[in-house]
Design a protein around this motif. Structure first.
Motif: not given
Lengths: 341, 341
Positions: B141, B251, B254, B265
């Motif tokens: 994140e 951004t 999560t 990711k």
């Protein structure tokens, strides 16, 4: 003195051909130096040409060698650089591994006995423009001290990364190229020639004591960037490159700074085919735009993405010519004129 | 409280099995957390176990998934992590790419939809002990601000490198593992819980202003390590991982910090077979010994090589047990005891 890129190119190529390089090899070596100069990396630009010519004349650079290729495994290429011109051997190796990566998705070149590659960004840019990602690592003579140590034991060990990033608003690939030293030895020499003091923390003298005296630092060691982390990174690159190429390591590395010693450092290229997904390319490009648009700490200094300043500098040079130091230009013209004789 | 490694292992495995993990999966996840704790990386150690259990209970971690493997090309493996346990999916991927690297010299795993890998050093150590080099990259994140920017837009994006380094005096591989943030968010949380002030330059608050207040920093951004260079490196890793895995970027990432959001990711492993030359292994080992023997700036602090302190910490823990926070141990025992019911 402002000189057009075409004139600079013709001059460099003439000088290299006079020294014995074939036309295509002279063109590659010249292109690399000109790209570095245009991107604002003068330390890797035109001023390197006399050194290259001297190395050819001194028999530690064979300008027409292209490197002997041996596939150690189906997707790992061992390259004996045969003391060729750095960019010639490197580009031939990249051609071969890009072709293999097109087939198998990834290929690696492990290069030894090659001369200085010069600015790694050029290779990252070239490979990314072909649609591949590149991780490039290279070692150098020991100039950097371990974190908490007094002696130079690591090379400046740069890394470059190139990633295709498409989309109409960001047609340029992402190209990142950085040494793992805090400053370049070229910068130390520049400060020494101007008699300017170094900044605290940049360098140690020959006794391993911190110094602000650039002359003293020339015989000492440069700090790694980023403290213990940058040291860890530079050391890992040193060991990784040696383990993959069989090159010299640490203080055994020679020939990256002078005109007469064979160059025994190593270079590693990892070429990987990325996802072929236009939406993904666009997502990366949108991210880079968002980063550039990040609210800056200083309103006068917008946030930039690695390669932005280099690209602007390059565009300016292409449009307006290259600003070359007068004495250097005299030297380059002399080397080139000798060719016409 | 000092607890033996065997007891810790049994407790963690029981807690994970109670949450639904198979015995081998529980063993892998527990081994990773214990290795991190033993190596002195408490932020990636036992305190992560309750979060892992919560994620399983909340349906954002499927403890018995192993990842769906698709060879995008002969030597590039795409892995859909199926929201499995991070180390389970990662180790299955590494098994596959090590096997492929044994044949072709190199192979790459591109992993998406996987949970947190934890300490990357463990994978580097494991792969190097099998005789391969590893470059591991992972995103997270967005916690890190661009250099000169006010908002968190990059993950802490760690890199780990493992290289076999033989020889009787240095049987351990070289293992380097570092985030590209200046400090870990875990450290910010630790300072916040103790009410201790941060050091200057570590973090920004929610308005993008520099702050020494750890509470404020939790809602702001952490600095990249090494200034502009560390930012360039972290950004290149973010883009490279996304381009190779198709994972979320910036951004949009999560699920690396909470108990209820799917983790999107990406992780990349590049496994390369090094030169099979005992003399070369010995040369690398000799170099690492020479670096450790470098005259130190401070006589009380010998120069160390990445992984040295972790190895010493690990040996101490194996011999004397693990020092676990009492409250955390209560929690772990409760999670484990529930299994016995």
């Amino acid at each position: 003195m402002i000189v057009s890129v075409d004139t600079v190119r013709a001059t460099l190529e003439a000088a290299l051909r006079h020294a014995g390089a074939s036309a295509p090899h002279a063109a590659l070596q010249a292109a690399l130096l000109i790209e570095a100069e245009m991107r604002g990396l003068a330390s890797h630009g035109l001023l390197r040409l006399p050194r290259v010519v001297e190395r050819i004349r001194n028999g530690v650079c064979a300008p027409n060698a292209e490197g002997a290729h041996t596939w150690r495994a189906s997707h790992v290429l061992d390259v004996d650089g045969q003391q060729g011109l750095g960019p010639v051997v490197a580009m031939r190796a990249l051609d071969a591994v890009c072709e293999r990566a097109a087939e198998g998705g990834v290929a690696v070149a492990c290069i030894r006995n090659n001369n200085h590659l010069g600015m790694l960004a050029w290779y990252a840019q070239t490979v990314a423009e072909r649609g591949y990602t590149l991780i490039a690592l290279s070692t150098s003579e020991a100039l950097v001290h371990p974190w908490g140590g007094r002696r130079a034991m690591l090379g400046t060990n740069p890394i470059a990364i190139g990633v295709p990033a498409g989309g109409p608003h960001a047609p340029r690939p992402l190209v990142m190229d950085m040494a793992t030293s805090l400053v370049a030895m070229g910068k130390i020499h520049d400060y020494a020639s101007r008699g300017a003091p170094l900044e605290a923390g940049w360098a140690l003298d020959a006794d391993g004591e911190p110094t602000l005296d650039a002359q003293a630092a020339k015989h000492g060691a440069i700090a790694p960037f980023g403290g213990a982390k940058g040291y860890a990174l530079g050391l890992a690159f040193e060991v990784l490159v040696t383990a993959l190429t069989g090159s010299a390591i640490g203080t055994d590395v020679t020939g990256t700074l002078d005109s007469h010693t064979p160059c025994n450092k190593g270079d590693v290229f990892v070429v990987i085919a990325p996802q072929r997904d236009p939406a993904l390319h666009a997502r990366v490009a949108a991210y880079l735009r968002a980063v550039r648009a990040c609210e800056p700490a200083n309103a006068q200094r917008p946030v930039s993405v690695p390669g932005d300043r280099a690209a602007a500098s390059r565009e300016h040079a292409l449009a307006h010519g290259i600003d070359v130091n007068d004495a250097l230009w005299d030297t380059l013209e002399t080397l080139a004129a000798a060719h016409a004789v």
